[in-house]
Scaffold this motif. Structure first.
Motif, PDB file in Angstrom:
ATOM      1  N   TYR A 154       0.835  -1.184   0.000  1.00  0.00           N
ATOM      2  CA  TYR A 154       0.000   0.000   0.000  1.00  0.00           C
ATOM      3  C   TYR A 154       0.871   1.235   0.000  1.00  0.00           C
ATOM      4  O   TYR A 154       2.104   1.149   0.091  1.00  0.00           O
ATOM      5  CB  TYR A 154      -1.030  -0.015   1.135  1.00  0.00           C
ATOM      6  CG  TYR A 154      -0.535   0.205   2.542  1.00  0.00           C
ATOM      7  CD1 TYR A 154       0.144  -0.794   3.223  1.00  0.00           C
ATOM      8  CD2 TYR A 154      -0.810   1.390   3.214  1.00  0.00           C
ATOM      9  CE1 TYR A 154       0.562  -0.611   4.522  1.00  0.00           C
ATOM     10  CE2 TYR A 154      -0.401   1.583   4.519  1.00  0.00           C
ATOM     11  CZ  TYR A 154       0.281   0.574   5.171  1.00  0.00           C
ATOM     12  OH  TYR A 154       0.686   0.764   6.466  1.00  0.00           O
ATOM     13  N   ILE A 173       1.084   5.600   1.094  1.00  0.00           N
ATOM     14  CA  ILE A 173       0.593   6.650   1.986  1.00  0.00           C
ATOM     15  C   ILE A 173       1.091   7.996   1.492  1.00  0.00           C
ATOM     16  O   ILE A 173       2.232   8.109   1.019  1.00  0.00           O
ATOM     17  CB  ILE A 173       1.097   6.420   3.435  1.00  0.00           C
ATOM     18  CG1 ILE A 173       0.580   5.098   3.991  1.00  0.00           C
ATOM     19  CG2 ILE A 173       0.670   7.571   4.347  1.00  0.00           C
ATOM     20  CD1 ILE A 173       1.155   4.768   5.371  1.00  0.00           C
ATOM     21  N   TYR A 228       1.918  11.745   3.021  1.00  0.00           N
ATOM     22  CA  TYR A 228       2.127  12.499   4.240  1.00  0.00           C
ATOM     23  C   TYR A 228       2.246  13.983   3.908  1.00  0.00           C
ATOM     24  O   TYR A 228       2.718  14.361   2.846  1.00  0.00           O
ATOM     25  CB  TYR A 228       3.424  12.075   4.940  1.00  0.00           C
ATOM     26  CG  TYR A 228       3.390  10.721   5.603  1.00  0.00           C
ATOM     27  CD1 TYR A 228       3.819   9.579   4.939  1.00  0.00           C
ATOM     28  CD2 TYR A 228       2.950  10.583   6.919  1.00  0.00           C
ATOM     29  CE1 TYR A 228       3.809   8.341   5.558  1.00  0.00           C
ATOM     30  CE2 TYR A 228       2.935   9.348   7.547  1.00  0.00           C
ATOM     31  CZ  TYR A 228       3.371   8.229   6.855  1.00  0.00           C
ATOM     32  OH  TYR A 228       3.357   7.009   7.467  1.00  0.00           O
ATOM     33  N   PHE A 250      -0.011  11.867   8.577  1.00  0.00           N
ATOM     34  CA  PHE A 250      -0.744  11.015   7.641  1.00  0.00           C
ATOM     35  C   PHE A 250      -1.895  11.796   7.010  1.00  0.00           C
ATOM     36  O   PHE A 250      -2.635  12.490   7.695  1.00  0.00           O
ATOM     37  CB  PHE A 250      -1.279   9.809   8.419  1.00  0.00           C
ATOM     38  CG  PHE A 250      -2.238   8.942   7.667  1.00  0.00           C
ATOM     39  CD1 PHE A 250      -3.603   9.190   7.703  1.00  0.00           C
ATOM     40  CD2 PHE A 250      -1.775   7.871   6.929  1.00  0.00           C
ATOM     41  CE1 PHE A 250      -4.497   8.389   7.016  1.00  0.00           C
ATOM     42  CE2 PHE A 250      -2.660   7.063   6.241  1.00  0.00           C
ATOM     43  CZ  PHE A 250      -4.028   7.324   6.287  1.00  0.00           C
ATOM     44  N   PHE A 276       4.977  14.174   0.772  1.00  0.00           N
ATOM     45  CA  PHE A 276       5.732  13.058   0.237  1.00  0.00           C
ATOM     46  C   PHE A 276       4.955  11.757   0.381  1.00  0.00           C
ATOM     47  O   PHE A 276       4.090  11.610   1.244  1.00  0.00           O
ATOM     48  CB  PHE A 276       7.129  12.965   0.834  1.00  0.00           C
ATOM     49  CG  PHE A 276       7.196  12.845   2.327  1.00  0.00           C
ATOM     50  CD1 PHE A 276       7.306  13.965   3.129  1.00  0.00           C
ATOM     51  CD2 PHE A 276       7.179  11.591   2.926  1.00  0.00           C
ATOM     52  CE1 PHE A 276       7.394  13.847   4.500  1.00  0.00           C
ATOM     53  CE2 PHE A 276       7.270  11.470   4.288  1.00  0.00           C
ATOM     54  CZ  PHE A 276       7.372  12.596   5.088  1.00  0.00           C
ATOM     55  N   PHE A 308       4.074  -4.705   4.444  1.00  0.00           N
ATOM     56  CA  PHE A 308       3.335  -3.992   5.492  1.00  0.00           C
ATOM     57  C   PHE A 308       4.205  -3.400   6.583  1.00  0.00           C
ATOM     58  O   PHE A 308       3.695  -2.783   7.494  1.00  0.00           O
ATOM     59  CB  PHE A 308       2.251  -4.888   6.112  1.00  0.00           C
ATOM     60  CG  PHE A 308       1.104  -5.127   5.182  1.00  0.00           C
ATOM     61  CD1 PHE A 308       1.028  -6.300   4.454  1.00  0.00           C
ATOM     62  CD2 PHE A 308       0.132  -4.171   5.006  1.00  0.00           C
ATOM     63  CE1 PHE A 308      -0.017  -6.521   3.561  1.00  0.00           C
ATOM     64  CE2 PHE A 308      -0.918  -4.375   4.116  1.00  0.00           C
ATOM     65  CZ  PHE A 308      -0.992  -5.550   3.398  1.00  0.00           C
ATOM     66  N   ASN A 309       5.513  -3.558   6.509  1.00  0.00           N
ATOM     67  CA  ASN A 309       6.327  -2.931   7.537  1.00  0.00           C
ATOM     68  C   ASN A 309       7.617  -2.317   7.015  1.00  0.00           C
ATOM     69  O   ASN A 309       8.396  -1.792   7.785  1.00  0.00           O
ATOM     70  CB  ASN A 309       6.642  -3.918   8.668  1.00  0.00           C
ATOM     71  CG  ASN A 309       7.392  -5.137   8.178  1.00  0.00           C
ATOM     72  OD1 ASN A 309       7.885  -5.165   7.049  1.00  0.00           O
ATOM     73  ND2 ASN A 309       7.483  -6.149   9.000  1.00  0.00           N
ATOM     74  N   LYS A 310       7.841  -2.357   5.722  1.00  0.00           N
ATOM     75  CA  LYS A 310       9.020  -1.707   5.157  1.00  0.00           C
ATOM     76  C   LYS A 310       8.555  -0.482   4.390  1.00  0.00           C
ATOM     77  O   LYS A 310       7.916  -0.593   3.346  1.00  0.00           O
ATOM     78  CB  LYS A 310       9.778  -2.671   4.238  1.00  0.00           C
ATOM     79  CG  LYS A 310      10.310  -3.897   4.968  1.00  0.00           C
ATOM     80  CD  LYS A 310      11.507  -4.489   4.282  1.00  0.00           C
ATOM     81  CE  LYS A 310      11.980  -5.782   4.941  1.00  0.00           C
ATOM     82  NZ  LYS A 310      12.057  -5.698   6.399  1.00  0.00           N
ATOM     83  N   PHE A 311       8.898   0.669   4.947  1.00  0.00           N
ATOM     84  CA  PHE A 311       8.457   1.935   4.385  1.00  0.00           C
ATOM     85  C   PHE A 311       9.575   2.549   3.560  1.00  0.00           C
ATOM     86  O   PHE A 311      10.704   2.666   4.016  1.00  0.00           O
ATOM     87  CB  PHE A 311       8.093   2.912   5.510  1.00  0.00           C
ATOM     88  CG  PHE A 311       6.760   2.662   6.146  1.00  0.00           C
ATOM     89  CD1 PHE A 311       6.487   1.464   6.790  1.00  0.00           C
ATOM     90  CD2 PHE A 311       5.766   3.634   6.107  1.00  0.00           C
ATOM     91  CE1 PHE A 311       5.257   1.236   7.374  1.00  0.00           C
ATOM     92  CE2 PHE A 311       4.530   3.416   6.701  1.00  0.00           C
ATOM     93  CZ  PHE A 311       4.277   2.224   7.336  1.00  0.00           C
ATOM     94  N   PHE A 315      10.330   6.090   1.549  1.00  0.00           N
ATOM     95  CA  PHE A 315       9.797   7.443   1.454  1.00  0.00           C
ATOM     96  C   PHE A 315      10.391   8.192   0.289  1.00  0.00           C
ATOM     97  O   PHE A 315      11.595   8.115   0.036  1.00  0.00           O
ATOM     98  CB  PHE A 315      10.103   8.218   2.737  1.00  0.00           C
ATOM     99  CG  PHE A 315       9.445   7.667   3.969  1.00  0.00           C
ATOM    100  CD1 PHE A 315      10.091   6.745   4.763  1.00  0.00           C
ATOM    101  CD2 PHE A 315       8.172   8.080   4.320  1.00  0.00           C
ATOM    102  CE1 PHE A 315       9.488   6.234   5.896  1.00  0.00           C
ATOM    103  CE2 PHE A 315       7.557   7.576   5.459  1.00  0.00           C
ATOM    104  CZ  PHE A 315       8.217   6.660   6.249  1.00  0.00           C
ATOM    105  N   GLY A 316       9.559   8.956  -0.398  1.00  0.00           N
ATOM    106  CA  GLY A 316      10.057   9.884  -1.401  1.00  0.00           C
ATOM    107  C   GLY A 316      10.602  11.124  -0.718  1.00  0.00           C
ATOM    108  O   GLY A 316      10.377  11.340   0.473  1.00  0.00           O
TER     109      GLY A 316
END
Lengths: 111, 111
Positions: free
Chosen positions: A32, A34, A36, A46, A89, A96-99, A101-102
Motif C-alpha cells: 500500500y 501513503i 504524508y 498522515f 511526500f 506492510f512494515n518496510k516503508f 519514502f520519497g
C-alpha cells in the motif's frame, strides 16, 4: 521512488485552484501507499492511504490515484487553501512494515 | 489520537559529545523507528525496534545506537557526534501493519 538532490521540487498554485502532486515508485510488490504532509518545523502527518488493489481513494478534499502500470501515485487537493502549504511526500510500503519514502514536493499556495 | 513526543525540538552539540534523543509514544505500539531527514534525500531509516529490548539496523546505522528498555520509549544515541550528523531526526511508532505516526522531530546541530 526518490529523487536525490539538494532542492525539493516546488509546486506553486493559486488559492482556490486544484493541486496535483506526483510520486513515482519502483517496487511493483508494494502492499500500500501513503501520502504524508509535513509543515515547516513539524513531523510528517498522515493524509490518506491506498491499498495496492485499488486505483482511487477519496478523502476530504483529497484524492489519491494509483497507476500500477506505470508505478505512479498522485495526490489531488481540491480548492487549495493557504493552510495546505507544506511538503508532501509519498511512502510505498512493502510487506506492510518496510516503508520507502520519497523526498517530497513543496506546495506553495499563493493568496 | 496517537501521540509521539520527542525530548527536544532543537539541540546544539559539539563534535565528540555523546547525544541522547528520546522518543515516547502513548499508544502501546509495538514498533518504533528512528529516521533522519535531510533536504532532497527524504527520510532514511537509522534503526527500528519491534519489541522491548529488540533492535534492528536500518539503512544508515553507522555512528548510531539505540535502546528500548520499555515499550513506550525508544532512544537514539550518537556515541560521538560528528558534523555530518547535523540533521532533523524523526521518531515514529506503528501498531502492527498500520501507518507510522511521527513525532515533531528534533533538529540537531553538531558544531
Amino acid at each position: 521512488g526518490e529523487s536525490v538532490g539538494l532542492h525539493l521540487p516546488t509546486l506553486s498554485v493559486q488559492e482556490g485552484d486544484n493541486s496535483i502532486i506526483n510520486c513515482a515508485y519502483s517496487n511493483s510488490a508494494s502492499d500500500y501507499f501513503i501520502w504524508y504532509k509535513q509543515e515547516s518545523g513539524k513531523g510528517p502527518q498522515f493524509i490518506i492511504d491506498i491499498r495496492s488493489n485499488m486505483d482511487k481513494r477519496q478523502g476530504q478534499r483529497v484524492t489519491v490515484l494509483l497507476n500500477k502500470t506505470v508505478k505512479h501515485l498522485s495526490l489531488q487537493i481540491a480548492a487549495t487553501q493557504p493552510g495546505d502549504s507544506a511538503v508532501y511526500f509519498c511512502a510505498d510500503i512493502y510487506n506492510f512494515n518496510k516503508f520507502y519514502f520519497g523526498s517530497g514536493t513543496k506546495l506553495n499556495v499563493k493568496p | 489520537d496517537v501521540k509521539v513526543t520527542q525530548s527536544s525540538r532543537y539541540l546544539v552539540k559539539r563534535t565528540g559529545e555523546k547525544v541522547f534523543l528520546e522518543c515516547v509514544q502513548d499508544m502501546d505500539h509495538e514498533n518504533m523507528f528512528w529516521y533522519r531527514q535531510d533536504p532532497g534525500l527524504g527520510l532514511r531509516l537509522i534503526y527500528f525496534s519491534y519489541d522491548v529490548k529488540m533492535k534492528e539496523k536500518g539503512d544508515i546505522p553507522e555512528g548510531y545506537s539505540v535502546s528500548r528498555e520499555k515499550k513506550e520509549r525508544f532512544s537514539l544515541i550518537l556515541e560521538s557526534a560528528s558534523t555530518n550528523q547535523t540533521s532533523m531526526y524523526l521518531c515514529a511508532s506503528q501498531r502492527g501493519t498500520d501507518t507510522q505516526y511521527f513525532g515533531p522531530g528534533t533538529r540537531l546541530t553538531v558544531l
